[in-house]
Structures are given as C-alpha cells and as structure tokens.
Motif scaffolding. Structure first.
Motif, PDB file in Angstrom:
ATOM      1  N   ASN A 149       8.370 -14.524  13.856  1.00  0.00           N
ATOM      2  CA  ASN A 149       8.722 -15.797  13.243  1.00  0.00           C
ATOM      3  C   ASN A 149       9.851 -16.504  13.958  1.00  0.00           C
ATOM      4  OD1 ASN A 149      10.499 -13.714  12.290  1.00  0.00           O
ATOM      5  ND2 ASN A 149      11.324 -15.260  10.915  1.00  0.00           N
ATOM      6  N   TYR A 166       9.453 -13.712   1.496  1.00  0.00           N
ATOM      7  CA  TYR A 166      10.453 -14.760   1.728  1.00  0.00           C
ATOM      8  C   TYR A 166      11.586 -14.533   0.751  1.00  0.00           C
ATOM      9  CZ  TYR A 166       6.846 -16.856   4.521  1.00  0.00           C
ATOM     10  OH  TYR A 166       5.900 -17.053   5.480  1.00  0.00           O
ATOM     11  N   LEU A 186       3.814   0.704   2.632  1.00  0.00           N
ATOM     12  CA  LEU A 186       3.606  -0.422   3.536  1.00  0.00           C
ATOM     13  C   LEU A 186       3.722  -1.688   2.691  1.00  0.00           C
ATOM     14  CD1 LEU A 186       0.742   0.116   5.946  1.00  0.00           C
ATOM     15  CD2 LEU A 186       1.270  -2.173   5.236  1.00  0.00           C
ATOM     16  N   SER A 187       4.583  -2.550   3.117  1.00  0.00           N
ATOM     17  CA  SER A 187       4.747  -3.786   2.355  1.00  0.00           C
ATOM     18  C   SER A 187       4.600  -4.950   3.319  1.00  0.00           C
ATOM     19  CB  SER A 187       6.128  -3.814   1.705  1.00  0.00           C
ATOM     20  OG  SER A 187       6.446  -5.116   1.299  1.00  0.00           O
ATOM     21  N   TYR A 220       3.306  14.074   2.821  1.00  0.00           N
ATOM     22  CA  TYR A 220       3.610  12.890   3.608  1.00  0.00           C
ATOM     23  C   TYR A 220       3.439  11.666   2.716  1.00  0.00           C
ATOM     24  CZ  TYR A 220       3.210   9.344   7.223  1.00  0.00           C
ATOM     25  OH  TYR A 220       3.404   8.237   7.992  1.00  0.00           O
ATOM     26  N   SER A 245       7.852   5.881   6.165  1.00  0.00           N
ATOM     27  CA  SER A 245       7.226   7.159   5.873  1.00  0.00           C
ATOM     28  C   SER A 245       8.287   8.164   5.450  1.00  0.00           C
ATOM     29  CB  SER A 245       6.553   7.714   7.115  1.00  0.00           C
ATOM     30  OG  SER A 245       5.758   6.732   7.694  1.00  0.00           O
ATOM     31  N   HIS A 254       3.789   7.355   2.449  1.00  0.00           N
ATOM     32  CA  HIS A 254       3.867   6.169   3.286  1.00  0.00           C
ATOM     33  C   HIS A 254       3.819   4.921   2.416  1.00  0.00           C
ATOM     34  CE1 HIS A 254       3.417   4.391   7.284  1.00  0.00           C
ATOM     35  NE2 HIS A 254       3.016   3.363   6.561  1.00  0.00           N
ATOM     36  N   LEU A 270       0.629   5.409   0.168  1.00  0.00           N
ATOM     37  CA  LEU A 270      -0.259   6.542   0.388  1.00  0.00           C
ATOM     38  C   LEU A 270       0.553   7.811   0.252  1.00  0.00           C
ATOM     39  CD1 LEU A 270      -2.151   5.537   3.629  1.00  0.00           C
ATOM     40  CD2 LEU A 270      -3.184   5.941   1.403  1.00  0.00           C
ATOM     41  N   PRO A 298      10.744  -9.733   7.118  1.00  0.00           N
ATOM     42  CA  PRO A 298       9.572  -9.017   7.628  1.00  0.00           C
ATOM     43  C   PRO A 298       9.112  -7.904   6.686  1.00  0.00           C
ATOM     44  CG  PRO A 298      11.516  -8.644   9.018  1.00  0.00           C
ATOM     45  CD  PRO A 298      11.903  -9.644   7.996  1.00  0.00           C
ATOM     46  N   GLY A 299       7.833  -7.591   6.784  1.00  0.00           N
ATOM     47  CA  GLY A 299       7.308  -6.470   6.022  1.00  0.00           C
ATOM     48  C   GLY A 299       7.853  -5.169   6.561  1.00  0.00           C
ATOM     49  N   TYR A 300       7.528  -4.111   5.931  1.00  0.00           N
ATOM     50  CA  TYR A 300       8.005  -2.825   6.434  1.00  0.00           C
ATOM     51  C   TYR A 300       6.964  -1.756   6.180  1.00  0.00           C
ATOM     52  CZ  TYR A 300       9.309  -2.248   1.524  1.00  0.00           C
ATOM     53  OH  TYR A 300       9.292  -2.195   0.163  1.00  0.00           O
ATOM     54  N   SER A 301       7.142  -0.689   6.894  1.00  0.00           N
ATOM     55  CA  SER A 301       6.219   0.415   6.839  1.00  0.00           C
ATOM     56  C   SER A 301       7.069   1.660   6.998  1.00  0.00           C
ATOM     57  CB  SER A 301       5.243   0.239   7.995  1.00  0.00           C
ATOM     58  OG  SER A 301       4.559   1.416   8.243  1.00  0.00           O
ATOM     59  N   ALA A 341      -0.155  12.023   0.813  1.00  0.00           N
ATOM     60  CA  ALA A 341      -1.092  13.077   1.143  1.00  0.00           C
ATOM     61  C   ALA A 341      -0.329  14.370   1.282  1.00  0.00           C
ATOM     62  CB  ALA A 341      -1.807  12.753   2.451  1.00  0.00           C
ATOM     63  N   ALA A 395       0.809  -2.355  10.563  1.00  0.00           N
ATOM     64  CA  ALA A 395       1.838  -2.975   9.736  1.00  0.00           C
ATOM     65  C   ALA A 395       3.000  -3.460  10.568  1.00  0.00           C
ATOM     66  CB  ALA A 395       2.319  -1.977   8.702  1.00  0.00           C
ATOM     67  N   SER A 396       3.248  -2.762  11.692  1.00  0.00           N
ATOM     68  CA  SER A 396       4.398  -3.186  12.478  1.00  0.00           C
ATOM     69  C   SER A 396       4.074  -4.394  13.359  1.00  0.00           C
ATOM     70  CB  SER A 396       4.940  -2.012  13.300  1.00  0.00           C
ATOM     71  OG  SER A 396       3.878  -1.361  13.934  1.00  0.00           O
ATOM     72  N   SER A 425       0.201   2.226  10.088  1.00  0.00           N
ATOM     73  CA  SER A 425       1.614   1.929  10.368  1.00  0.00           C
ATOM     74  C   SER A 425       1.737   0.990  11.542  1.00  0.00           C
ATOM     75  CB  SER A 425       2.380   3.211  10.703  1.00  0.00           C
ATOM     76  OG  SER A 425       2.008   4.212   9.834  1.00  0.00           O
ATOM     77  N   GLN A 485       3.859  -7.396  12.913  1.00  0.00           N
ATOM     78  CA  GLN A 485       4.090  -8.549  12.064  1.00  0.00           C
ATOM     79  C   GLN A 485       4.259  -9.781  12.931  1.00  0.00           C
ATOM     80  OE1 GLN A 485       7.055  -6.289  10.779  1.00  0.00           O
ATOM     81  NE2 GLN A 485       5.988  -5.426   9.042  1.00  0.00           N
ATOM     82  N   LEU A 531      -7.012  16.550   7.025  1.00  0.00           N
ATOM     83  CA  LEU A 531      -5.626  16.091   6.945  1.00  0.00           C
ATOM     84  C   LEU A 531      -5.247  15.349   8.218  1.00  0.00           C
ATOM     85  CD1 LEU A 531      -2.938  16.202   5.339  1.00  0.00           C
ATOM     86  CD2 LEU A 531      -2.369  18.154   6.756  1.00  0.00           C
ATOM     87  N   LEU A 582       0.857  -1.175   0.000  1.00  0.00           N
ATOM     88  CA  LEU A 582       0.000   0.000   0.000  1.00  0.00           C
ATOM     89  C   LEU A 582       0.894   1.226   0.000  1.00  0.00           C
ATOM     90  CD1 LEU A 582      -2.912   1.161   0.354  1.00  0.00           C
ATOM     91  CD2 LEU A 582      -2.480   1.119   2.808  1.00  0.00           C
ATOM     92  N   LEU A 604      -6.677  12.024   8.287  1.00  0.00           N
ATOM     93  CA  LEU A 604      -5.937  11.216   7.321  1.00  0.00           C
ATOM     94  C   LEU A 604      -4.624  10.721   7.926  1.00  0.00           C
ATOM     95  CD1 LEU A 604      -5.741  10.327   4.313  1.00  0.00           C
ATOM     96  CD2 LEU A 604      -4.388  12.373   3.976  1.00  0.00           C
ATOM     97  N   LEU A 605      -3.936  11.683   8.564  1.00  0.00           N
ATOM     98  CA  LEU A 605      -2.646  11.319   9.151  1.00  0.00           C
ATOM     99  C   LEU A 605      -2.833  10.287  10.257  1.00  0.00           C
ATOM    100  CD1 LEU A 605      -0.786  14.736   9.249  1.00  0.00           C
ATOM    101  CD2 LEU A 605      -0.328  12.793   7.761  1.00  0.00           C
ATOM    102  N   ILE A 653      -3.314   6.990   8.749  1.00  0.00           N
ATOM    103  CA  ILE A 653      -2.027   6.440   8.298  1.00  0.00           C
ATOM    104  C   ILE A 653      -1.248   5.886   9.479  1.00  0.00           C
ATOM    105  CG2 ILE A 653       0.201   7.065   7.298  1.00  0.00           C
ATOM    106  CD1 ILE A 653      -1.430   9.148   5.614  1.00  0.00           C
TER     107      ILE A 653
END
Lengths: 675, 357
Positions: free
Chosen positions: B26, A608, A603-604, A599, A625, A601, A586, A620-623, A588, B20-21, B17, B23, B6, A584, B9-10, B13
């Motif tokens: 493993n 593997y 996100l993945s 800004y 900004s 951003h 983004l 690991p994924g990452y995020s 803005a 997303a963190s 985030s 995770q 805004l 994703l 929105l922020l 986001i």
C-alpha cells in the motif's frame, strides 16, 4: 493530550470485611435453607456423550476445555478463544497488554463475560480485560452467540449479544483420595515467572473446597520493529512489566445434583506498566495501572421432583483501579487517579416443565452499582438495574423452539451534575432448531435477538463537563446455520461441520467524538452499522491407532461490517475500523501415547484503523503460528505434565492494534505436578 | 499414514501462510512535486496514532499529495503535528506528542533537521512556533518557550512561562504567550506572559479570561487573546490587550452572537472561526464586525478547524475536521466568500500554510 480513557480500566476494597461478613451471613442462610429441604435426591443421570455431541445447540456455541489449552499455546483466557469463528481478540500486545473480545464485529461491550455463571460486570467501561484471567483454574471456556440455550440462568445471561462463559475447576474427589494438590510453574520469554498452586480438599460427604493461587511476574520487554521513523534497528518495548496475584477459593456443598451450593471469593491484584502506543521519536512511557479487584459470589441450585428448578445467585464486588501518569504536564506534576466501583447483585431464576415438552422460566436480577473517582467534576454516579426475563422452551418432534422476553429498567443517580434519564427496554429473542432427518445428525438453526447495551458510566460521566444524553446502543441479530456431525468408523472418529450466516444491524451506535478542547470529549448515538458474516467451523480427529491420534480443527470467518451512518460522510459504506474481512484459524496436532505435538495458525486479512478505507489508514493482515508440545509422565507415582510452547513461531512482525506491536517469537516452558 | 497426513496438512498451512504474506503493497511512492505555489495542510492525525501528515495542494496542477513529508523523507512526521509556519526558506513543523520540531525545506518538504525537545526523559510537548529577527520561539506544554536560532537551528535558551503555553504573538518588540493551563482540569491558567525580546526574560503576566489559547496582533496596538474558559462556570471569551501599556482594554465572552475559537489578523481585518461554525470578519481599525459571515454561497463546514488568508488574492482557506476521526477537508473561498474548490486532507487538519512564488 486528549485524555486516554482507554487505559483507564475499571476495577476495586474498603468493604472487604463487610463483604465477607455479608457473605458469611448469606452462607448460613443458604445452608439452613438447603438442609431443611427434604426432597429426595433425583436419580443421577449419566449419559455417555460422544466426543462431537456438544455442537448441536440452539445458538452457535464454541467451547474449549482445559486439556486443550496447550494445543492453542494459550496463556490467558483471551488466547484460548482467539481461534473461535466470529471472535476477534483486540490484543494490545504483551503479557500485560489489554485483551478484549469482540464477537461478530459488535465490540467488547456487547459480550457478557460470565464467571461460573455470574457476570463479571464492569459498568465503568463495559469491557473486561481478558488478560486478567489465567487459565490455571479454568475448566472450560465457551462463547455463545446470542445466549446459552439454558432456561435456568440469571437474567443477565439473556441480556447481551453474546456470552463468554468461564467455568472454573470444581473439586472431584473421593473418600479414598480426599485431596488433590496441583503445583506448577510457567516461565519463559518476557522474563515470565508464573508459579501456581491448586488445592482441592474434601471436608465431608457434602462439603469440599478448592483454592487457587496464581502469581505472574514479567518484565514484559520484547523487541519490535518500528516502521516509519527511519530507524533500522529493533526497538525494545519498555514499561510493560506486570506483577499480578490472583487467588480464588471456593467452597462447595453438594447434597445431590439437584441440591447444591457454592461460594467463591476471588481476589486479583496487579501492578503494571502501560507501554502505550509507539510514538515516533518519543520512546518514553511511564504510565502505570494498578488493579485491586475482589468479588464474592454464591450460587444455590435446587431441583424439585415436580421439575421445578430454582437458581439463586448473589454477588458482591469491588473493582479498584489506580491510574498513574507521573509525566502528565498538569499543575500537580502528574496524574494519580483512583476509581472505585462497587456492586451488589442478586438473581433468582425459576424454571418449570408445564408438560414434558414444554418448559417455562422466569428470572429476575437486581444490581446496584456505585462509582467513585477522584477526577475533576466527577458525577459519582450510581446505577440501579432491574432485569426481568420470561423464557419458554418447546420441543416437539424434530423441532425445538425457544423464546424469551427481557425487560430492563435502568435508573441512575448522581451526586453532582445531571443523571442520565431512566429507561425501560423490552428485548425479545426467538430461537429454533430443526432436525430434518431421523438418520442424520444434521440440524438447521436460526435465531433472532434484539438486544442493546447501556451506555457505560465513562461514556456518560467521564469528564462530562456538559451533560451527555446517550441512548442505549441496539443490535438486531439474525442468524441461520447448519450443524452436522457424524461419528465415523474409518480412519476418522468423527467429523463436525457448522456454518452460520448472520446479519447484525446496529443502530444508535455510541461513538466517542473527541473535540478540539480535550475536556469536551463527547459521545453521540449517531452510528449505524450493517454487519454481514459467515462463520464456518470444522472439527475432526482420527481414531486412536497404535497410540497415535491426529486432531484437526479449522474456523473461518467472513465479516463485512459497513458504516451506514451518514451518506454524506467520507466513511459511509466503508468497513468499520479493525475488522478483517477474512479470518482463518487452523489447529492441528498429533497425540502419540503421552506426547502431544500441536500447531496453531491464525490468518487475518488486512484492516483499516479508521473509518476511511484508504491506503493511508491500512493495517496489514497477519499470519502467525504457534507450536506446542505436551508430555505427560509419572514420576514417583505422581503425574507430571510438562510442556513447551512457542508463540509466533516464524517471528513475524505484526500488530493487531496499530502502534501496539505484538511480540516476535517467544517461548514458554511449563511443568505441573499433581499430588 | 497419519504422519503423511500431518505433513500434507502442514504444507497446506505453509502455503496459506505464504499466500497470506503476499499482501498488497500500500505504500504509494510518488515523486513529490516541488511546492512552488500551493497550500500545505498539516494534519494532526489522531492522538497516539503516529499519523500526522503534511498534505500539499498544487495550484498549477490542481493535484493533492497526501503526505509530502513522508514522500520526501521516507519517514513520518510522528504524532500530532500541531503547528507549521514558514520563515525564510524553511518551514518549521511542531510535532506535539512526538516532541519534535521538524525543520524542512519549504519547496521540497525535505527534512533539514529534526530537533528533539526533551527534558531528560520527559517530553516537553511543543505546541506552536513564531519568529522574530532570526529566532524561532517554540512554546511547550512543560511551561517553557524555547529560543532557537534559525540559522544554526540550535536551541539557545528555555524561557519559563506559565502553565501549558499555547499560541504566541510578537507585537511591539515583545512576545506574548498564552498560558492555558489546559492540562489541569478545573484549574486552568489565566495569564499571558510578556517576554522582552531583547533580554529574553518574562517581564510580566497579564491576567486574561481563563484558559487562553489562540492569539493574534494587529498594527493598531492590539493583541487579541481567545480563551476557552473552564468548560464549566467560566465562559470562553476574547481579551484585547494594549501592546504599549500591556493593560487589558476590553473583555467579552462573545463576538457577535457566538464564541470565537480561533483568530488570524491580516491588515485591517481579523478572521475568526466561530462556535456557530461561521467565519466572522472583524475590522480591527474600527473595532467593529465587518461581516457576520464571510461565506456567502451556503457552503457548510461541519467542524471549522483552522483558517488562513491569502493577502495576494483575498482568498480564505478553512479546514474542516469533520468527526475528528476520519479524513478532513480544505475549502478555498474567493474574496467574495464563494467556494472555489475543496480537497481531502488527512485527519484533523489543524494548520494551513500558504506557499507563494
């Protein structure tokens, strides 16, 4: 101790003078040709494009223009396109780190990179390092799935699974203001100093030129966290210094929009350290890479009143690469390898409207490439490629149909060993759009493209002690999508939504198979990959009110790229390496009068790094900004743009390619003045 | 109004985030079983990928631990673990690209000491280890054999040998070192260094087939050297050296109908991994092929990569490197060449170490 073929990027200059002479000769002939044409100037068409109109195309297209580079805190071409849906930038980290593009999980070899309409070709390894291209002279970058929907283009534009197109700034001058000079400097983290200069000059009514120089120096050092070696302090990434100079000069002759010519000469020189993969307990890296690339390209375009259009493109290039490994434990006490790739390229394209609704075109490209390298038992291959493409576009009512048939001939010769067999391939493409409603900007599109990539010269001949038989790698691409755009009259100015679902079937995938004996690195066509994905894009902005404007864009990608090569293999039905399922992006921002604050951003999801989707090989994924602020002001009547960019705002520790850590928070300050 | 937009929105986001963190974790924390009786497999991993691991298969529980080293130590082995051998109560793991030797407790895989092999800022790149009378001998690509005391774990000397030495073997009081020169493409070395184990100096170089790498010795005075050739005009082959005279007894490009890629000798038999993917058994006493193919049940090994023999049970272990990029496999065969079981290993399982009670 396997040979690091990945670090040997191809690129190259003995015949500079020769090239220049040839180009001058060509220039003269073009000029004569152009001036002898007495066709009346076509009436200039001016059209008022709405902000959102560009999205409605036959094939999925994503664009970014130079005014938006700062919005994405972009330093190189790679940074500018990383937000695009379906695009995966493989970034090895740092300013000098290799950055390649993979579109819809097909890998860098399936994307043609065009520079002002002509391909930047690297037959040695088939990948273009996008970190080499700075943004200071770039007007627009676009990524096309399939191909650009233009009938009049070189055959090479039809000949890849996707196209990354870089368009440079063209002079826009008047009699009253016959010149423009832009000077700027960027600086910041990693010891970055990047001064640049652009000079546009009107010579006469028809002639003008533009010259760019861009110098980059960075020590490339940054801190990163090593995970797994028991250390608890941050390590410093070393041997990542870069020194590069890119100069580009272009001469434009414009009699009219329908009769124009330009010639470009581009020279790139760089010396950089290769920090290499992070190796536990062994922090030393001393490999270096030097690039000396020069190319000259010329384009002539003519439209006759009969609607016949002609496009002639010529290019000569030389890519020189030197790879040094002073600590390689061979008898010479180090490696010092030189690679030299020369290419001569000619393309002619013609398009003609049979009826107002129906246009046909034909393009033929010929390319001759010669590759030299001072490595053991090298074959010194040369490759002759001939491409023919017949294309047609038909527009009727709500329908637009386009199709083409590409025919490719590949011929190779070697001075030593065995040349790869000649091949001839037919590649069809079909595209269609339907606008189902008169009163809505909704379009449905679909395309099918059957395309291939030829094996690279490295895959065929790099330390090929045993002759390799490698077939082209084929991709069948299917895409169905919807685009919808609406110009609004409320708070929002417009809203644009696009979504595409796609299926790519890769067969004969070329896989490098290392061997216990490092010298017998072999390649095979054993791979099959099924790629299913969805790309979604949203773009909107508010109306300007009291100097305020809000901007938002979002891109989402879902990709399932499954290895279906061998049911007996442990990687069968597993996601291919480095392919996140969800991405994703983004962006803005807010503009207030002359100030913009943005800004970004990305996100993945996790990936593997091998074909086995097991915890041992989890990345690991990452995020991450980025933030930036741009301020435009006038000082002493001169427009000045100043910006601050912060990459990795929250100082996240991550890597895109395992063992190649990305930098933490970094800053960049820029100032540019226009005279 | 727009500022508010805004802001939301922020914050949206920011929430994303955070999501997303989150995770999935493993890291598999296991309490490693003590290696009382089982088999270690040292997986090289991929070059420059820092993913060398030490798999362990426990005979009693029939369970596999994918990386005993990281489970026991919390750190990883590093890049390209190339050789592992037991001497006394310690196991010595030679890590090529990381340029270290990890000395671990055989039973727990707990690190006792990590020895870094560097010459200033140049990695020596160690390859193999052999032992003799409380000394470990470590060959390195920089053309040396390091002499390490197995009690103090200190390196006492570097003996200069030929180019890019690979395997070594101790026979008749001498250390034989295969000088491959494999890093000079088109110009490999073609010698075996002979080192006097009393004086720790190279006494001579024996010419063999180009690019020697694998070695073994029997109790009948023979030192076997397998060479890779130059991959172009010089064919791979086997050289047999007499350990009394240090003269070459025989040289042959093939053994049976194929090239031999690696060798181990136990008692009266040598076991070869062949280029035709078979395991050949050779009688070293009679110098004849005993079995052209040890495997009798039709088990197919895609890429035979390393071999071990358990003299107490007569079992033969063979690893399969598959496509060299994904997980490998360890096959156990009984003395009749029938598959007993197989386990998944890491990438490029290059060394097998048997641990018996």
């Amino acid at each position: 101790m396997r040979h690091k073929s990945s670090i040997i990027l191809s690129n190259s200059l003995p015949a500079i003078s020769c090239i220049l002479v040839l180009m001058c000769l060509q220039l003269i002939s073009y000029k004569t040709f152009a001036q002898s044409d007495t066709t009346k100037k076509l009436k200039e068409v001016t059209f008022k494009a709405t902000t959102a109109s560009k999205v409605q195309t036959l094939t999925p297209t994503q664009q970014i223009t130079n005014k938006d580079f700062a919005r994405y805190s972009a330093f190189s071409v790679a940074d500018a396109v990383r937000n695009f849906s379906g695009v995966n930038i493989k970034d090895y980290g740092g300013i000098g780190g290799l950055k390649t593009i993979s579109v819809r999980s097909l890998g860098a070899n399936h994307t043609a990179v065009l520079f002002d309409g002509i391909q930047l070709n690297d037959a040695q390894n088939g990948q273009i390092d996008l970190s080499k291209f700075n943004l200071n002279n770039v007007q627009e970058i676009a990524v096309y799935n399939g191909q650009p929907a233009n009938l009049l283009q070189p055959a090479r534009s039809f000949a890849s699974a996707s196209v990354l197109s870089i368009k440079t700034i063209q002079p826009a001058l008047t009699l009253q203001k016959p010149y423009q000079i832009q000077a700027g400097v960027k600086g910041g983290s990693f010891g970055l100093v990047n001064p640049y200069l652009q000079w546009q000059q009107r010579i006469s009514k028809r002639w003008s030129f533009i010259a760019n120089a861009n110098y980059v120096y960075a020590n490339g050092q940054y801190k990163y966290k090593v995970d797994g070696d028991g250390s608890d302090t941050l390590a410093i990434r070393r041997n990542g210094d870069v020194r590069s100079l890119q100069t580009d000069a272009a001469l434009y002759w414009t009699k009219s929009d329908s009769n124009k010519f330009n010639i470009h000469v581009n020279y790139y020189n760089s010396k950089r350290g290769l920090p290499g993969a992070v190796i536990f307990y062994n922090p030393y890296a001393s490999q270096r890479l030097e690039n000396n690339d020069i190319f000259a390209q010329a384009t002539y375009e003519h439209t006759w009143q009969s609607s016949l259009r002609l496009l002639v493109n010529t290019k000569l290039s030389q890519l020189k690469t030197r790879y040094l490994d002073p600590e390689f434990l061979n008898q010479q006490g180090g490696l010092d390898q030189h690679y030299n790739q020369k290419e001569a390229y000619q393309s002619v394209a013609l398009a003609y409207h049979l009826t107002p609704d129906w246009e046909i075109s034909y393009a033929a490209d010929a390319s001759y490439i010669k590759m030299d390298a001072d490595i053991y038992n090298y074959a010194y291959p040369s490759r002759f490629t001939l491409l023919n493409v017949l294309a047609t576009n038909f527009t009727k009512g709500r329908w637009q149909l386009q199709g083409n048939l590409l025919q490719t001939n590949l011929n190779e010769m070697v001075e030593k060993g065995v040349a790869s067999k000649s091949s001839s391939v037919l590649s069809p493409t079909l595209m269609a759009t339907l606008k189902p409603f008169d009163n809505s900007n909704l379009q449905i599109r679909a395309f099918y493209k059957n395309i291939f990539r030829a094996p690279t010269l490295d895959e065929l001949y790099f330390y090929a002690i045993v002759p390799r038989t490698i077939k082209p790698e084929f991709v069948k691409q299917y895409d169905v999508g919807i685009t919808w755009t609406k110009n609004l009259n409320n708070l929002l100015e417009y809203i644009t939504l696009t979504t595409d679902a796609y299926y790519n079937a890769v067969s004969n995938k070329i896989l490098a198979v290392p061997n216990k004996n490092p010298a017998i690195f072999s390649f095979s066509n054993i791979g099959k990959v099924d790629i299913k994905g969805v790309d979604v894009g949203l773009k909107t902005q508010t109306k300007q009110q009291n100097g305020w404007r809000g901007l938002l864009s979002a891109n989402y990608t879902y990709q399932q790229a499954i290895d279906v090569s061998d049911p007996a293999s442990s990687t069968y039905q597993n996601q291919i390496p480095y392919t996140p399922k969800n991405t994703l992006a983004l962006n803005a921002g807010v503009n207030y009068k002359q100030l913009g604050v943005y800004y970004n951003h990305i996100l993945s999801s996790s990936r593997y790094y091998t074909g086995n989707n097991v915890p041992d090989y989890y990345v690991p994924g990452y995020s991450v900004s980025d933030a930036s602020a741009v301020y435009n002001f006038i000082t002493g009547k001169l427009p000045v743009t100043a910006s601050v960019e912060v990459n990795n705002l929250f100082n996240k520790n991550y890597s895109i390619i395992r063992s190649f850590p990305m930098p933490g928070r970094s800053y960049r300050l820029s100032i540019q003045i226009t005279i | 109004m727009k500022q508010f937009k805004l802001k939301s929105l922020l914050s949206a986001i920011a929430i994303l985030s955070v999501l997303a963190s989150c995770q999935k974790d493993n890291k598999v924390i296991v309490n490693p079983p003590a290696a009382t009786s089982g088999v270690y497999v040292l997986n090289q991993g991929n070059f420059n990928a820092n993913n060398s691991t030490l798999s362990f298969y426990d005979y009693a529980t029939k369970s596999t631990t994918s990386d005993m080293f990281s489970a026991a130590n919390g750190t990883k082995l590093g890049d390209t673990g190339n050789d592992a051998k037991i001497y006394g109560s310690k196991m010595y793991i030679v890590v090529n690209v990381s340029s270290t030797v990890e000395v671990v407790n055989v039973k727990t895989a707990k690190s006792i000491k990590q020895i870094k092999l560097f010459n200033g800022a140049v990695a020596r790149q160690p390859r193999y280890v052999v032992f003799n009378k409380n000394k470990a001998y470590i060959s390195s690509y920089d053309g040396t054999v390091a002499v390490m005391d197995t009690t103090t774990l200190a390196i006492e000397k570097y003996i200069t040998v030929g180019r890019n030495p690979e395997q070594m073997v101790v026979s008749n009081g001498k250390l034989y070192v295969a000088n491959s020169g494999g890093l000079s493409f088109g110009n490999p070395d073609k010698t075996v260094s002979v080192i006097d184990l009393n004086t720790l100096t190279e006494t001579k170089k024996i010419e063999v087939i180009a690019n020697p790498s694998s070695m073994a010795a029997d109790s009948y005075g023979n030192v076997y050297v397998l060479s890779n050739g130059d991959y172009a005009t010089i064919l791979p082959g086997i050289t047999i050296i007499d350990n009394t005279t240090d003269a070459v007894k025989t040289q042959s490009p093939t053994l049976g109908s194929a090239h031999a890629n690696s060798i181990l000798v136990d008692g009266d038999f040598a076991y070869f991994l062949m280029s035709d993917k078979k395991v050949l058994v050779y009688n070293v006493k009679t110098q004849t092929v005993a079995k052209a193919s040890f495997i009798t049940d039709g088990t197919v090994i895609t890429t035979p990569y390393s071999i071990a023999y358990d003299s107490t049970t007569g079992e033969v272990f063979v690893t399969d490197a598959k496509d060299y990029a994904s997980n490998g496999e360890l096959f156990a065969f009984d003395k009749d060449g029938k598959k007993e079981y197989s386990i998944t290993t890491g990438i490029n399982p290059g060394a097998i170490v048997l641990v018996n009670k």
